[in-house]
Design a protein around this motif. Structure first.
Motif, PDB file in Angstrom:
ATOM      1  N   MET A 164       3.364  -5.161   7.131  1.00 30.98           N
ATOM      2  CA  MET A 164       2.016  -4.590   7.044  1.00 30.98           C
ATOM      3  C   MET A 164       0.992  -5.516   7.703  1.00 30.98           C
ATOM      4  SD  MET A 164       2.007  -2.734   3.263  1.00 30.98           S
ATOM      5  CE  MET A 164       0.463  -3.433   2.898  1.00 30.98           C
ATOM      6  N   LYS A 165       1.091  -6.817   7.431  1.00 29.41           N
ATOM      7  CA  LYS A 165       0.147  -7.757   8.013  1.00 29.41           C
ATOM      8  C   LYS A 165       0.309  -7.827   9.524  1.00 29.41           C
ATOM      9  CE  LYS A 165      -3.073 -10.792   8.131  1.00 29.41           C
ATOM     10  NZ  LYS A 165      -4.454 -10.368   7.919  1.00 29.41           N
ATOM     11  N   LEU A 166       1.546  -7.897   9.985  1.00 30.94           N
ATOM     12  CA  LEU A 166       1.791  -7.951  11.431  1.00 30.94           C
ATOM     13  C   LEU A 166       1.334  -6.672  12.127  1.00 30.94           C
ATOM     14  CD1 LEU A 166       5.300  -9.666  11.501  1.00 30.94           C
ATOM     15  CD2 LEU A 166       3.068 -10.712  11.975  1.00 30.94           C
ATOM     16  N   GLY A 167       1.419  -5.559  11.402  1.00 32.27           N
ATOM     17  CA  GLY A 167       0.998  -4.274  11.957  1.00 32.27           C
ATOM     18  C   GLY A 167      -0.506  -4.036  11.884  1.00 32.27           C
ATOM     19  N   GLY A 168      -1.235  -4.959  11.272  1.00 33.42           N
ATOM     20  CA  GLY A 168      -2.687  -4.838  11.202  1.00 33.42           C
ATOM     21  C   GLY A 168      -3.197  -3.966  10.072  1.00 33.42           C
ATOM     22  N   ALA A 178       2.263 -17.366   5.339  1.00 28.97           N
ATOM     23  CA  ALA A 178       2.048 -17.982   6.654  1.00 28.97           C
ATOM     24  C   ALA A 178       1.497 -16.996   7.677  1.00 28.97           C
ATOM     25  CB  ALA A 178       3.342 -18.601   7.168  1.00 28.97           C
ATOM     26  N   VAL A 179       1.969 -15.748   7.655  1.00 26.96           N
ATOM     27  CA  VAL A 179       1.449 -14.783   8.632  1.00 26.96           C
ATOM     28  C   VAL A 179      -0.008 -14.426   8.334  1.00 26.96           C
ATOM     29  CG1 VAL A 179       3.705 -13.810   9.218  1.00 26.96           C
ATOM     30  CG2 VAL A 179       2.341 -12.697   7.466  1.00 26.96           C
ATOM     31  N   ARG A 180      -0.425 -14.560   7.094  1.00 24.87           N
ATOM     32  CA  ARG A 180      -1.817 -14.283   6.731  1.00 24.87           C
ATOM     33  C   ARG A 180      -2.745 -15.447   7.085  1.00 24.87           C
ATOM     34  NH1 ARG A 180       1.306 -11.062   4.243  1.00 24.87           N
ATOM     35  NH2 ARG A 180       0.546  -9.081   3.439  1.00 24.87           N
TER      36      ARG A 180
END
Length: 130
Positions: free
Chosen positions: A45-49, A112-114
């Motif tokens: 979800m985060k990577l997809g925006g 980490a992705v956030r």
């Protein structure tokens, strides 16, 4: 320590497992880690925006760290014991003191992705998979 980047997330509905794949930066080695569905969805979800209407767990963790005036400096996948990966979160507080917290790699990667935090793997962990 070897710096890695998130290469891909595999969701295998047939096997009912999710795998996050980390790739050695500037290298050829990969580290597949089986993770839970909630963490896989949180990362995707985060990577997809996608912005949820209310903070999800890892968004909440990121907000707490920020509000407490700390910075997530790095995450390290530091051990593989009996098929289970272990990780550490390395924080720097506003007073320059370091804090290290034990965590699951899946939660660490989702955080980490956030926070755009670098991810590392200890060399001995990569060697166990060779």
């Amino acid at each position: 320590m070897i710096e890695v980047e998130l290469s891909r997330i595999i969701i295998d509905e047939e096997k009912k497992e999710q795998v996050v794949v980390l790739k050695e930066k500037g290298g050829e080695r990969f580290l597949p880690i089986v993770i839970g569905i909630n963490e896989a969805i949180a990362i995707k979800m985060k990577l997809g925006g996608f912005i949820p209407p209310r903070p999800l767990t890892h968004d909440l963790m990121s907000a707490i760290v920020s509000k407490l005036d700390a910075t997530l400096e790095r995450i390290v996948v530091d051990n593989l014991t009996e098929g289970t990966f272990h990780a550490k979160l390395y924080f720097i507080k506003s007073d320059a003191k370091s804090v290290v917290i034990d965590a699951r790699p899946s939660d660490s990667i989702a955080l980490a992705v956030r926070t755009k935090t670098p991810i590392f793997v200890e060399e001995h962990v990569l060697e166990k998979l060779s």
